[in-house]
Design an enzyme around this catalytic site. Structure first.
Site, short mmCIF file in Angstrom:
data_model
loop_
_atom_site.label_atom_id
_atom_site.label_comp_id
_atom_site.label_asym_id
_atom_site.label_seq_id
_atom_site.Cartn_x
_atom_site.Cartn_y
_atom_site.Cartn_z
N GLU A 166 0.80 -1.24 0.00
CA GLU A 166 0.00 0.00 0.00
C GLU A 166 0.83 1.28 0.00
O GLU A 166 0.62 2.17 0.83
CB GLU A 166 -0.99 0.00 1.16
N GLU A 370 -5.47 -8.52 0.33
CA GLU A 370 -6.26 -8.13 1.50
C GLU A 370 -7.69 -7.86 1.06
O GLU A 370 -7.92 -7.38 -0.04
CB GLU A 370 -5.72 -6.86 2.17
C1 BGP Z 1 -4.69 -2.02 5.07
C2 BGP Z 1 -3.34 -2.37 5.62
C3 BGP Z 1 -3.31 -3.40 6.69
C4 BGP Z 1 -4.56 -3.49 7.54
C5 BGP Z 1 -5.84 -3.18 6.82
C6 BGP Z 1 -7.01 -2.93 7.72
O1 BGP Z 1 -4.70 -0.71 4.63
O2 BGP Z 1 -2.49 -2.83 4.60
O3 BGP Z 1 -2.12 -3.28 7.39
O4 BGP Z 1 -4.44 -3.03 8.80
O5 BGP Z 1 -5.74 -2.08 5.96
O6 BGP Z 1 -6.96 -1.61 8.18
P1 BGP Z 1 -7.18 -1.19 9.67
O7 BGP Z 1 -6.20 -1.97 10.48
O8 BGP Z 1 -6.89 0.28 9.71
O9 BGP Z 1 -8.59 -1.51 9.99
#
Ligand code: BGP
Length: 470
Positions: A166, A370
């Site tokens: 990201e 993801e």
């Molecule tokens: C993405 C990231 C992750 C993860 C996910 C969920 O942007 O790559 O590291 O954490 O989002 O986001 P959050 O933890 O803010 O809910």
């Protein structure tokens, strides 16, 4: 398009899930690990924990991998903490750090789980940040040096590599993610310089990977969401094109075609954010070719035209909540979509749209690294953890993914977020995503006991049937 018959998921599909080092491992200063920008963060959002212990995966990886194997995982996407391998960002390599990932990789292979390695997931070594971080061109060399250490040590067993997780969110939402250097004087401009350096570092790493490991495959891992216009008003369509270019295509055009997206570039010019590009940089971008595209998808985004009066930016944005740019686009709530408990819209059809769009533009195989639902899961009185809302989210996204496959999109894996509960980037331990519950609270570590959730058993079935009868 309605299909009368669906194409099945490919035979050797990578069913799995994801994590990242700092969010899951804990052991933040053990066995010679150096501090990362996440570790030295001075403040955490109110009411949320730090990452010192996280889910203690560092000490419990064997138990965790065993549970992943029980679910039937074919792949596991995790990140390597740069600061475990090279604690100061450059220079000395830490044998204990190397050993941890050697053990983890071997453990995965023991269960025939394909390791998919993210080389850098938000946790830049602090020693590098102290010297300017990604603003400093030397960080490009540091990344390449680190990449070589990874390829040398793990290349015999790791075939799939992801460069930077990201990058686009670090540039656009670094504050929420905790990756933004608080000392930057002119962050808006400086971030696009950092972005350029990251693009060059990524290109060099892809090139080195191909030279050192001819059998390996490597690709970028941005967060991609298709952007909808708020209405059919021509100005809204333009705003959606603007944001699609700035948020999505800027990163993928550079990674795949080695060029800056024109609309995004005109935005950089208009705002005065144009990065300094030195001789040879564009050559490097052009020569590096990813083998696939990995992307993270949580939801689509919707924007309307910004009239440019005042500033459409506000500070409530995070990775999935659109802010705005005066005169360019303005975030808009999509009235057709429900929201999760954290205000993120839920859009499975947008997943299909995004898959189709990415494949149309780049014609490279895709792996989803993801996708998932954050929620306040709880242990019930009978000791179980029931998360039907997560099953519903994942099922609907898988259905849309199968439709995209039927549309002709080449998808070779699905690694939702997250394999096991871990700490959110900015909303603490109580925002959970895993198939495996970790018994801890925000500030009370309890026993860190692992409990398979209802979604664990559901996903196990999905994998066993290779996604048939979703
Ligand atoms: C993405 C990231 C992750 C993860 C996910 C969920 O942007 O790559 O590291 O954490 O989002 O986001 P959050 O933890 O803010 O809910």
């Amino acid at each position: 398009m309605k299909h009368t018959q669906l194409k099945p998921f490919p035979k050797d599909f990578f069913w799995g899930a994801s994590t990242s080092a700092y969010q899951v491992e804990g052991a933040w200063n053990e066995d010679g690990k150096g501090p990362s920008v996440i570790d030295i963060r001075e403040k955490y959002p109110e009411g949320t924990t730090d990452y010192k212990v996280a889910s203690d995966h560092y000490h419990r990886y064997q138990e965790d991998v065993k549970l992943m194997a029980e679910m039937g995982f074919k792949a596991y996407r995790f990140s390597i903490a740069w600061t475990r391998i090279i604690p100061n960002g450059t220079g000395e390599v830490n044998p204990k750090g190397l050993e941890f990932y050697n053990n983890l990789i071997n453990e995965l292979i023991k269960y025939k789980i394909e390791p998919i390695v993210t080389m850098y997931h938000f946790d830049l070594p602090y020693a590098l940040q102290a010297r300017g971080g990604w603003s400093n061109r030397e960080t490009i060399d540091a990344f390449v040096e680190y990449a070589k250490v990874l390829f040398e040590n793990y290349g015999d067993r790791v075939k799939y590599w992801l460069t930077i997780n990201e990058q686009n969110m670090m540039i656009m939402h670094g504050k929420a993610l905790g990756t933004l250097d608080p000392n930057l004087e002119d962050p808006d401009r400086e971030l696009y310089q950092q972005n350029h350096h990251m693009l060059v570092a990524q290109a060099k790493a892809m090139d080195v990977c191909h030279q050192m490991l001819p059998q390996a495959l490597i690709g970028p891992a941005p967060n991609i969401s298709y952007i909808y216009p708020a209405s059919s008003k021509p100005e809204d369509i333009l705003a959606a094109q603007n944001f699609n270019s700035i948020r999505n295509w800027l990163y993928l055009d550079a990674a795949v075609y080695g060029r800056y997206n024109k609309t995004a570039w005109s935005f950089l010019e208009e705002k005065g954010y144009v990065p300094t590009i030195v001789e040879g940089d564009m050559e490097i971008l052009k020569n590096a070719k990813p083998d696939f595209i990995a992307f993270n998808y949580y939801t689509s985004k919707t924007v309307e035209a910004s009239n440019g009066e005042g500033n459409d930016k506000n500070n409530t944005g995070d990775q999935e909540i659109v802010i705005g740019e005066a005169g360019v686009y303005k975030g808009h709530n999509n009235p057709n979509l429900p929201k999760n408990e954290f205000g993120w819209e839920i859009d499975p059809v947008g997943f299909r749209t995004t898959l189709r769009e990415v494949y149309d533009r780049y014609q490279l195989p895709i792996i989803i690294t993801e996708n998932g639902l954050g929620a306040f899961d709880k242990i019930e009185e009978d000791g179980s953890v029931r998360d039907p809302y997560r099953i519903d989210y994942l099922k609907k996204h898988l259905e849309q993914m199968q439709l995209a496959i039927t549309d002709g999109v080449e998808v070779f894996g699905y690694c939702p977020w997250s394999a096991i509960d871990l700490i959110s980037t900015h909303q603490g331990a109580k925002k959970r995503y895993g198939f495996i519950f970790v018994e801890r609270e925000e500030f009370d570590l309890k026993e860190l006991r692992r409990i398979p959730k209802q979604s664990f058993y559901w996903y196990k079935e999905v994998i066993a049937n290779n996604g048939e009868n979703l």
